[in-house]
Design an enzyme around this catalytic site. Structure first.
Site, PDB file in Angstrom:
ATOM      1  N   CYS A   2       0.848  -1.190   0.000  1.00 46.73           N
ATOM      2  CA  CYS A   2       0.000   0.000   0.000  1.00 46.73           C
ATOM      3  C   CYS A   2       0.886   1.243   0.000  1.00 46.73           C
ATOM      4  O   CYS A   2       1.989   1.241   0.532  1.00 46.73           O
ATOM      5  CB  CYS A   2      -0.932   0.088   1.193  1.00 46.73           C
ATOM      6  SG  CYS A   2      -2.020  -1.318   1.364  1.00 46.73           S
ATOM      7  N   ARG A  27       3.358   0.187  -5.296  1.00 52.15           N
ATOM      8  CA  ARG A  27       3.219  -0.493  -4.004  1.00 52.15           C
ATOM      9  C   ARG A  27       1.901  -1.258  -3.877  1.00 52.15           C
ATOM     10  O   ARG A  27       1.691  -1.988  -2.919  1.00 52.15           O
ATOM     11  CB  ARG A  27       3.292   0.534  -2.873  1.00 52.15           C
ATOM     12  CG  ARG A  27       4.584   1.313  -2.837  1.00 52.15           C
ATOM     13  CD  ARG A  27       4.548   2.330  -1.729  1.00 52.15           C
ATOM     14  NE  ARG A  27       4.530   1.693  -0.439  1.00 52.15           N
ATOM     15  CZ  ARG A  27       5.597   1.347   0.247  1.00 52.15           C
ATOM     16  NH1 ARG A  27       6.794   1.581  -0.243  1.00 52.15           N
ATOM     17  NH2 ARG A  27       5.492   0.773   1.423  1.00 52.15           N
ATOM     18  N   TRP A  73      -2.872  -2.481  -1.697  1.00 53.57           N
ATOM     19  CA  TRP A  73      -2.609  -3.872  -2.045  1.00 53.57           C
ATOM     20  C   TRP A  73      -3.344  -4.673  -0.986  1.00 53.57           C
ATOM     21  O   TRP A  73      -3.008  -4.618   0.197  1.00 53.57           O
ATOM     22  CB  TRP A  73      -1.108  -4.164  -2.008  1.00 53.57           C
ATOM     23  CG  TRP A  73      -0.769  -5.546  -2.490  1.00 53.57           C
ATOM     24  CD1 TRP A  73      -0.620  -5.944  -3.786  1.00 53.57           C
ATOM     25  CD2 TRP A  73      -0.528  -6.713  -1.684  1.00 53.57           C
ATOM     26  NE1 TRP A  73      -0.308  -7.281  -3.832  1.00 53.57           N
ATOM     27  CE2 TRP A  73      -0.244  -7.775  -2.567  1.00 53.57           C
ATOM     28  CE3 TRP A  73      -0.523  -6.955  -0.319  1.00 53.57           C
ATOM     29  CZ2 TRP A  73       0.034  -9.054  -2.127  1.00 53.57           C
ATOM     30  CZ3 TRP A  73      -0.248  -8.236   0.136  1.00 53.57           C
ATOM     31  CH2 TRP A  73       0.028  -9.268  -0.773  1.00 53.57           C
ATOM     32  N   ASN A  99      -1.034   1.640   5.984  1.00 53.19           N
ATOM     33  CA  ASN A  99      -0.227   0.650   5.284  1.00 53.19           C
ATOM     34  C   ASN A  99       0.314  -0.305   6.333  1.00 53.19           C
ATOM     35  O   ASN A  99       0.969   0.138   7.271  1.00 53.19           O
ATOM     36  CB  ASN A  99       0.922   1.356   4.548  1.00 53.19           C
ATOM     37  CG  ASN A  99       1.971   0.382   4.032  1.00 53.19           C
ATOM     38  OD1 ASN A  99       1.660  -0.757   3.718  1.00 53.19           O
ATOM     39  ND2 ASN A  99       3.202   0.836   3.953  1.00 53.19           N
ATOM     40  N   GLY A 100       0.008  -1.591   6.205  1.00 54.51           N
ATOM     41  CA  GLY A 100       0.500  -2.566   7.181  1.00 54.51           C
ATOM     42  C   GLY A 100      -0.595  -3.535   7.561  1.00 54.51           C
ATOM     43  O   GLY A 100      -1.620  -3.634   6.887  1.00 54.51           O
ATOM     44  N   GLU A 484      16.311 -16.467 -12.033  1.00 55.32           N
ATOM     45  CA  GLU A 484      15.882 -15.080 -12.194  1.00 55.32           C
ATOM     46  C   GLU A 484      15.118 -14.895 -13.514  1.00 55.32           C
ATOM     47  O   GLU A 484      14.089 -14.210 -13.559  1.00 55.32           O
ATOM     48  CB  GLU A 484      17.114 -14.160 -12.116  1.00 55.32           C
ATOM     49  CG  GLU A 484      16.868 -12.684 -12.347  1.00 55.32           C
ATOM     50  CD  GLU A 484      15.894 -12.039 -11.370  1.00 55.32           C
ATOM     51  OE1 GLU A 484      15.466 -12.683 -10.402  1.00 55.32           O
ATOM     52  OE2 GLU A 484      15.527 -10.875 -11.614  1.00 55.32           O
ATOM     53  N   LYS A 488      11.248 -13.639 -13.755  1.00 49.79           N
ATOM     54  CA  LYS A 488      10.845 -12.456 -14.531  1.00 49.79           C
ATOM     55  C   LYS A 488       9.681 -12.800 -15.460  1.00 49.79           C
ATOM     56  O   LYS A 488       8.716 -12.062 -15.567  1.00 49.79           O
ATOM     57  CB  LYS A 488      12.006 -11.922 -15.393  1.00 49.79           C
ATOM     58  CG  LYS A 488      13.115 -11.173 -14.717  1.00 49.79           C
ATOM     59  CD  LYS A 488      12.752  -9.855 -14.118  1.00 49.79           C
ATOM     60  CE  LYS A 488      12.235  -9.996 -12.728  1.00 49.79           C
ATOM     61  NZ  LYS A 488      13.153 -10.016 -11.637  1.00 49.79           N
ATOM     62  N   GLU A 491       6.329 -13.495 -13.444  1.00 54.50           N
ATOM     63  CA  GLU A 491       5.641 -12.402 -12.760  1.00 54.50           C
ATOM     64  C   GLU A 491       5.031 -11.371 -13.700  1.00 54.50           C
ATOM     65  O   GLU A 491       4.028 -10.760 -13.355  1.00 54.50           O
ATOM     66  CB  GLU A 491       6.525 -11.747 -11.696  1.00 54.50           C
ATOM     67  CG  GLU A 491       7.718 -10.989 -12.199  1.00 54.50           C
ATOM     68  CD  GLU A 491       8.530 -10.366 -11.066  1.00 54.50           C
ATOM     69  OE1 GLU A 491       7.980 -10.040 -10.007  1.00 54.50           O
ATOM     70  OE2 GLU A 491       9.752 -10.203 -11.258  1.00 54.50           O
ATOM     71  N   HIS A 507      16.653 -35.431 -13.504  1.00 57.35           N
ATOM     72  CA  HIS A 507      16.052 -36.040 -12.309  1.00 57.35           C
ATOM     73  C   HIS A 507      14.571 -35.706 -12.199  1.00 57.35           C
ATOM     74  O   HIS A 507      13.998 -35.840 -11.127  1.00 57.35           O
ATOM     75  CB  HIS A 507      16.813 -35.584 -11.053  1.00 57.35           C
ATOM     76  CG  HIS A 507      18.254 -35.985 -11.076  1.00 57.35           C
ATOM     77  ND1 HIS A 507      18.667 -37.286 -10.889  1.00 57.35           N
ATOM     78  CD2 HIS A 507      19.378 -35.269 -11.329  1.00 57.35           C
ATOM     79  CE1 HIS A 507      19.988 -37.346 -11.008  1.00 57.35           C
ATOM     80  NE2 HIS A 507      20.438 -36.131 -11.277  1.00 57.35           N
ATOM     81  N   LYS A 606       5.414  -3.780  -5.315  1.00 55.58           N
ATOM     82  CA  LYS A 606       6.860  -3.629  -5.378  1.00 55.58           C
ATOM     83  C   LYS A 606       7.539  -3.978  -4.059  1.00 55.58           C
ATOM     84  O   LYS A 606       8.522  -4.690  -4.031  1.00 55.58           O
ATOM     85  CB  LYS A 606       7.193  -2.188  -5.772  1.00 55.58           C
ATOM     86  CG  LYS A 606       8.676  -1.902  -5.920  1.00 55.58           C
ATOM     87  CD  LYS A 606       9.235  -2.576  -7.132  1.00 55.58           C
ATOM     88  CE  LYS A 606      10.725  -2.332  -7.306  1.00 55.58           C
ATOM     89  NZ  LYS A 606      11.298  -3.309  -8.247  1.00 55.58           N
TER      90      LYS A 606
HETATM   91  O1  M6R Z   1      12.761  -5.096  -2.071  1.00 56.25           O
HETATM   92  P1  M6R Z   1      13.294  -6.481  -2.025  1.00 56.25           P
HETATM   93  O2  M6R Z   1      14.505  -6.678  -2.835  1.00 56.25           O
HETATM   94  O3  M6R Z   1      13.490  -6.978  -0.615  1.00 56.25           O
HETATM   95  O4  M6R Z   1      12.148  -7.367  -2.656  1.00 56.25           O
HETATM   96  C1  M6R Z   1      12.232  -8.763  -2.696  1.00 56.25           C
HETATM   97  C2  M6R Z   1      11.211  -9.330  -3.636  1.00 56.25           C
HETATM   98  O5  M6R Z   1       9.921  -8.996  -3.217  1.00 56.25           O
HETATM   99  C3  M6R Z   1      11.415  -8.846  -5.071  1.00 56.25           C
HETATM  100  O6  M6R Z   1      12.692  -9.120  -5.533  1.00 56.25           O
HETATM  101  C4  M6R Z   1      10.383  -9.512  -6.005  1.00 56.25           C
HETATM  102  O7  M6R Z   1      10.625 -10.870  -6.094  1.00 56.25           O
HETATM  103  C5  M6R Z   1      10.412  -8.847  -7.382  1.00 56.25           C
HETATM  104  N1  M6R Z   1       9.084  -8.618  -7.840  1.00 56.25           N
HETATM  105  C6  M6R Z   1      11.095  -9.669  -8.407  1.00 56.25           C
HETATM  106  O8  M6R Z   1      11.108  -9.071  -9.643  1.00 56.25           O
END
Ligand code: M6R
Length: 611
Positions: A2, A27, A73, A99-100, A484, A488, A491, A507, A606
């Site tokens: 949020c 956020r 969020w 937020n929280g 990674e 990407k 997501e 395996h 984010k």
């Molecule tokens: O802000 P942070 O690096 O701690 O965030 C960790 C993950 O939430 C973040 O890397 C998330 O996996 C991204 N959306 C990946 O692209």
């Protein structure tokens, strides 16, 4: 998650808040809302994006100089108009943005219902504002005092701002566990989850600490603790440039951030390396050089992409500094009674510096006496402030939800740390150190070259944009890159993808391979090259479609692959900085072609400030 924004001053509050919410939309973007003093205390809120709220406000007289806004969020209650913030108290005299997560909201709600409070939404935030109202009425105290007392009753995390129709020039804010920044302008104040909504108006900011309460009234900022101890605000001057948080002509922030990498990598190594005399300098590491030198073990805690950077660091630290490394998902580490000693160094990696699990994991390690080192991007963030020492990645604001430039900046900084410790421990000999420093210096220009693959990758994306599954394979330093690349794609394009160590494929996952399965193999010329050649053959034998990322000039793998992406040659230790680039571009273009919202993928936010 949020995002919250509030304003009081001489400007029209509504446009300032709406613009700020757009900057914070990364956020969370399930719903948006605003409370204004436009005649009375009025709340307007809407499911969907800030743009939907803006459209809904088109016919409203929003005139007024104070207001609070929120982009959500969803945690408690589905994303809809009712659960959107701000929330009124039962009397509708006060409103809150939050937020929280309030963990004891259910028991508080029961109590408040018994006392006659009524609730419209399913949110914990509406419980918080009713608690404040209840305390205020029962204690016959001021609103700031009621907020302060409520801080003693709630368990969980919060950054809140409260606005009352009885004190129309006053904003009350409080934080515990969720970030909150106060911007100080000339005769005006801003409150926000991060500095991006503020930077356009002022670069003077105060970061609130946990358990602090800020009252802005009649042009004054008063900060006190929840124990009512007055604090002198620590005003910091931000160096963030406005351009860094705008798209600058790119269609999406993600694309802009991918293309910024030659600069962000350079920024993350700037002033930390002098090639001529093998000089490496990092203030945070120097402070703990002896600890690093004598560490029994390094434990890395992180989530998501930052965890992948941690995996690269495992190879680097073990290879160059010969220190055993464990890389932990922060969310698992914090709940499994880990063995931690005072001789351990725990490195917390986080772009945002606000990830709740990473923060909790480092607090746990700290309580057991370990030395905590942070690798964060956001200056002044909660994780950066909770560590004993650290190094900022200096990648600049990353707005796209999918992390790109933050990853390469993290890997750069972690490589430098591994080199410093390796030098100090005598495990990295001078000739090799010199070669690595020289190679590091060439990385920004090599990334520039890798970015020229963009057109070719658009072509490959066209071919595979309708695939339903993808496999990503890598070995050694390229194994975390495979993870990674898969993350990407998942997501932002919602295509199922799995990253795997190439040799593990036989395996299990090899059963998935048929002529429909695109397999991205990262097969650069390194110590496991011969092995991965065999893995590519195994994929070909099962008719999988091979998209190979290879070192320029390779002829063996191109002869077996359906598509070949050539990246510049570099040291094996640095290859993730180059091999990840085509994978970022591939996921970006596939997502765009599938019509996905690249910068704001569904269900994500984010910074994940809830566990
Ligand atoms: O802000 P942070 O690096 O701690 O965030 C960790 C993950 O939430 C973040 O890397 C998330 O996996 C991204 N959306 C990946 O692209």
């Amino acid at each position: 998650m949020c995002g919250i924004v509030a304003y009081v001053g001489h400007r029209e509050a509504c446009p300032v808040i709406i613009k700020g919410l757009k900057r914070l939309e990364y956020r969370g973007y399930d719903s948006a809302g605003i409370a204004l003093m436009n005649g009375s205390l009025n709340v307007y809120k809407k499911k969907g994006k800030v743009a939907d709220l803006e459209a809904a406000l088109a016919d409203v007289d929003t005139h007024g100089n104070i207001g609070i806004g929120h982009t959500r969020w969803a945690t408690h209650g589905e994303p809809n108009d009712v659960n959107a913030h701000p929330h009124y108290s039962t009397s509708r005299n006060i409103a809150i943005i939050h937020n929280g997560i309030i963990e004891n909201y259910a028991s508080l709600k029961q109590l408040l219902i018994q006392k006659g409070h009524t609730f419209q939404s399913e949110t914990d935030s509406e419980v918080f504002i009713n608690l404040i109202e209840d305390i205020r009425v029962n204690n016959n105290c001021s609103l700031p005092e009621a907020v302060r007392l409520a801080m003693h009753e709630v368990v969980g995390a919060y950054a809140i701002v409260v606005l009352s129709k009885d004190t129309p020039n006053q904003l009350i804010a409080a934080r515990k566990g969720s970030p909150l920044v106060v911007g100080i302008g000339k005769g005006e104040f801003f409150l926000a989850s991060d500095a991006t909504p503020i930077i356009e108006y002022t670069n003077e900011v105060v970061y609130l600490n946990d358990y602090e309460l800020a009252v802005i009234h009649d042009g004054q900022l008063d900060i006190r603790t929840k124990e009512d101890v007055k604090k002198t605000p620590y005003v910091q001057t931000l160096e963030m440039a406005l351009e860094s948080i705008e798209k600058g002509g790119y269609e999406h922030f993600m694309l802009k951030e991918i293309f910024e990498q030659p600069k962000s990598i350079l920024d993350s190594m700037r002033g930390r390396m002098i090639a001529e005399n093998d000089h490496l300098m990092m203030a945070g590491v120097r402070e703990f050089e002896n600890k690093f030198q004598n560490a029994d073990r390094i434990i890395i805690v992180a989530c998501g992409t930052s965890w992948h950077a941690g995996l690269v660091a495992e190879y680097l630290f073990e290879d160059l500094a010969r220190i055993p490394v464990e890389v932990e998902y922060a969310s698992e580490f914090r709940y499994r009674n880990p063995i931690i000693t005072e001789k351990d160094i725990v490195i917390a990696i986080s772009q945002s510096g606000e990830t709740a699990d990473t923060l909790a994991a480092l607090e746990l390690a700290k309580s057991k006496g370990a030395t905590i080192f942070g690798v964060c991007n956001v200056v002044g963030s909660s994780i950066a402030r909770a560590t004993d020492a650290g190094a900022y990645t200096h990648a600049g604001p990353e707005i796209g939800v999918a992390s790109t430039k933050a990853f390469t900046a993290q890997v750069t900084v972690l490589t430098l740390i591994a080199m410093i410790i390796g030098k100090k421990r005598g495990t990295l000999e001078t000739t090799k150190l010199r070669q690595l420093i020289a190679e590091m210096e060439s990385i920004p220009s090599k990334v520039e070259k890798a970015l020229q693959l963009n057109e070719q990758i658009i072509g490959i994306s066209e071919v595979y944009k309708d695939a339903t599954n993808f496999l990503y394979l890598g070995r050694g330093y390229n194994f975390p890159v495979a993870l990674e690349g898969a993350l990407k794609l998942k997501e932002i394009s919602y295509i199922h993808a799995e990253g795997y160590p190439a040799a593990e494929m036989k395996h299990g996952p090899i059963a998935l391979i048929d002529e429909q399965m695109p397999v991205v193999v990262i097969a650069t010329k390194d110590s496991s090259y011969e092995k991965i050649v065999s893995n590519v053959q195994e994929v070909r034998a099962r008719k999988g479609k091979v998209i190979a990322v290879v070192t320029e000039g390779d002829t063996t793998i191109p002869a077996m692959a359906d598509h070949v992406i050539e990246i510049p040659e570099t040291s094996e230790h640095l290859v993730p900085l180059l091999s990840v680039i085509p994978l970022q571009l591939l996921s970006y273009h596939i997502a765009v072609m599938r019509g996905c919202n690249v910068d704001q993928p569904r269900n994500l936010a984010k910074s994940v400030t809830v566990e």
